[in-house]
Scaffold this active site. Sequence first.
Site, PDB file in Angstrom:
ATOM      1  N   ILE A   1       4.704   2.180   8.130  1.00 15.75           N
ATOM      2  CA  ILE A   1       4.820   3.691   8.437  1.00 15.75           C
ATOM      3  C   ILE A   1       3.600   4.310   8.336  1.00 15.75           C
ATOM      4  O   ILE A   1       2.720   4.045   7.496  1.00 15.75           O
ATOM      5  CB  ILE A   1       5.940   4.040   7.283  1.00 15.75           C
ATOM      6  CG1 ILE A   1       7.144   3.529   7.453  1.00 15.75           C
ATOM      7  CG2 ILE A   1       5.932   5.613   7.454  1.00 15.75           C
ATOM      8  CD1 ILE A   1       8.184   3.636   6.136  1.00 15.75           C
TER       9      ILE A   1
ATOM     10  N   PRO B   1       0.914  -1.317  -0.131  1.00 14.70           N
ATOM     11  CA  PRO B   1       0.119  -0.065   0.002  1.00 14.70           C
ATOM     12  C   PRO B   1       0.747   1.229  -0.001  1.00 14.70           C
ATOM     13  O   PRO B   1       1.403   1.648   1.032  1.00 14.70           O
ATOM     14  CB  PRO B   1      -0.855  -0.206   1.291  1.00 14.70           C
ATOM     15  CG  PRO B   1      -0.028  -0.999   2.288  1.00 14.70           C
ATOM     16  CD  PRO B   1       0.597  -1.853   1.273  1.00 14.70           C
TER      17      PRO B   1
ATOM     18  N   ASP C   1       5.521   2.373   2.760  1.00 11.73           N
ATOM     19  CA  ASP C   1       4.872   1.187   2.991  1.00 11.73           C
ATOM     20  C   ASP C   1       3.724   1.362   4.222  1.00 11.73           C
ATOM     21  O   ASP C   1       4.149   1.570   5.206  1.00 11.73           O
ATOM     22  CB  ASP C   1       5.556   0.109   3.199  1.00 11.73           C
ATOM     23  CG  ASP C   1       4.684  -1.301   3.031  1.00 11.73           C
ATOM     24  OD1 ASP C   1       3.427  -1.213   3.476  1.00 11.73           O
ATOM     25  OD2 ASP C   1       5.203  -2.496   3.120  1.00 11.73           O
ATOM     26  N   HIS C   2       2.476   1.810   3.850  1.00 11.98           N
ATOM     27  CA  HIS C   2       1.446   2.160   5.012  1.00 11.98           C
ATOM     28  C   HIS C   2       1.351   0.936   6.032  1.00 11.98           C
ATOM     29  O   HIS C   2       0.601   1.375   7.040  1.00 11.98           O
ATOM     30  CB  HIS C   2       0.272   2.635   4.283  1.00 11.98           C
ATOM     31  CG  HIS C   2      -0.467   3.706   5.097  1.00 11.98           C
ATOM     32  ND1 HIS C   2      -0.541   3.935   6.374  1.00 11.98           N
ATOM     33  CD2 HIS C   2      -1.314   4.619   4.791  1.00 11.98           C
ATOM     34  CE1 HIS C   2      -1.032   4.950   6.825  1.00 11.98           C
ATOM     35  NE2 HIS C   2      -1.855   5.527   5.801  1.00 11.98           N
ATOM     36  N   ARG C   3       1.785  -0.117   5.832  1.00 11.39           N
ATOM     37  CA  ARG C   3       1.568  -1.418   6.895  1.00 11.39           C
ATOM     38  C   ARG C   3       2.768  -1.027   7.903  1.00 11.39           C
ATOM     39  O   ARG C   3       2.247  -1.614   8.832  1.00 11.39           O
ATOM     40  CB  ARG C   3       1.727  -2.563   6.155  1.00 11.39           C
ATOM     41  CG  ARG C   3       1.034  -2.948   4.964  1.00 11.39           C
ATOM     42  CD  ARG C   3       1.113  -4.216   3.988  1.00 11.39           C
ATOM     43  NE  ARG C   3       2.397  -4.128   3.627  1.00 11.39           N
ATOM     44  CZ  ARG C   3       3.248  -5.094   2.765  1.00 11.39           C
ATOM     45  NH1 ARG C   3       2.595  -6.295   2.866  1.00 11.39           N
ATOM     46  NH2 ARG C   3       4.298  -4.858   2.278  1.00 11.39           N
TER      47      ARG C   3
END
Length: 530
Positions: A506, A327, A502-504
Amino acid sequence: MSNIDIQVPDIGDFSDVPVIEIFVKVGDVVKAEDPLVSLESDKATMDVPAPRGGTVRSIAVKVGDKVSQGTVIMAFDNGVAAGPAAPAAAAKPSVSAPPSPVNAPTGLAEVRVPDIGDFKDVPVIEIFVKVGDAVKAEDPLVSLESDKATMDVPAPLSGVVKAIQIQVGDKVSEGSVILTLATGDATAATAAAPAAAPTAAAAPAAAATIGHVGSGVDEAAFALAYAGPAVRKLAREMSVNLGQIKGSGAHGRIVREDVLAFAKGGASAPAPAAAKPASAPAGGAGLDLLPWPKVDFAKFGPVERKELSRIKKISAANLHRNWVVIPHVTTHDEADITDLEAFRVQMNKELEKSGVKISMLPFMMKAAVAALKKFPEFNASLDGDALVLKNYWHIGFAADTPNGLMVPVIRDVDKKTVPDIAKEMGELAKLARDGKLKPDQMQGGTFTISSLGGIGGIYFTPIINAPEVSIMGVCKSYWKQVSSDGKQYQSRLILPLSLSWDHRVIDGAAAARFNVHFASVLADLRRVLF
């Protein structure tokens, strides 16, 4: 009654070699020269023979353990002597491929693809030899091309090409057999009659059946079979054609049980099931997408079809996976590099005679290390539900080449000076353009910088280079009127920053802080250089 330790003998320069097969069990009575275990390095399959007769009292290793010269593999009961002790020279392992890249004992050596890093199913793009050719150690045999590198596989020893197992277009991985070399006395025999050794593709139909044992043994297929010396010896004794056996060992290796089962008229032991593909959430598989539209573009006007390079084809698959699975979010910011640019120009004047020219990128790498140390979750990788934080700082940089984008890695940026980084960057970029980058020169990166500074643009969204969790994109710097009070303005040199993350792992606040810190370091790099 005492025990005698049986150790791994001299196996050349190899160390930490995996045990792939154990031929005995506790209580077995063995004679001198009987095979005890089989080892396999990236270049050699070696059987370790018994240096003397005795009864196996204990076994100190198991399949998968790694051993080196001097490692104790088992113990013999000193009270039983099943045969005379072998002379010291007999402690050398027999080999089906050489333990060192020079010469090997008389026989056939299977040449395999060595360690090529994490690459698998790499296409063969060129074969430099043919059956009957004499080669020396380190002569190139074949060339492979992954999405990031073109690699030559060198000969591990001198010999004559007996048979070729692959052809252009085939895909290979570490351990794949590419050809067979005849060594020692077998070299002379092969050189005298090269026609008797067809390529692997033709072997089943065209190879002569030379009768060391039963007349039904296809010698070319026997030679190419993936099996160790002990298994080959057993097959000879039982008149079993190894070329007809499907191995049940790792990577299709033929083991003792396969030969025994075949000799009894049965099939080989079933091979282990292949690993299942990753589930949709983890690997991006199973997406319910509409089919790609098929269009006859020629009906609208003239067209020209140009095939993508191999690197671009494979890169496309990797980039698509990364974009679908990760993501992505991109945070944009800007850095004031006015003072840094003046400093860079001055450094280049001082280094003019050294031949090293410093771009802005080495300074950005040093700034990246400073930011990564302050925000360690950016210098990490996801491993299942855990985050692996790395205590090393290896920075990759995107290099534009005629064949596509490649990402060489500068290791230990925190320990190197800016001129050192600039020099190494120049060397790696040239190797990339020439298609000579090695796999290990593109591995281990913890963070990547993709710079379009020499071309143009303002902002863009770089795709994360998995398994990293972030990437910094920079564009061409430009002059901007800046004011701190809305009244007094001055021209400042601005560098656009585009951080994809990476939104998982950060969140937006951390990304914004990272960009701000990165920019502040560039604004006054003296804080990390001195």
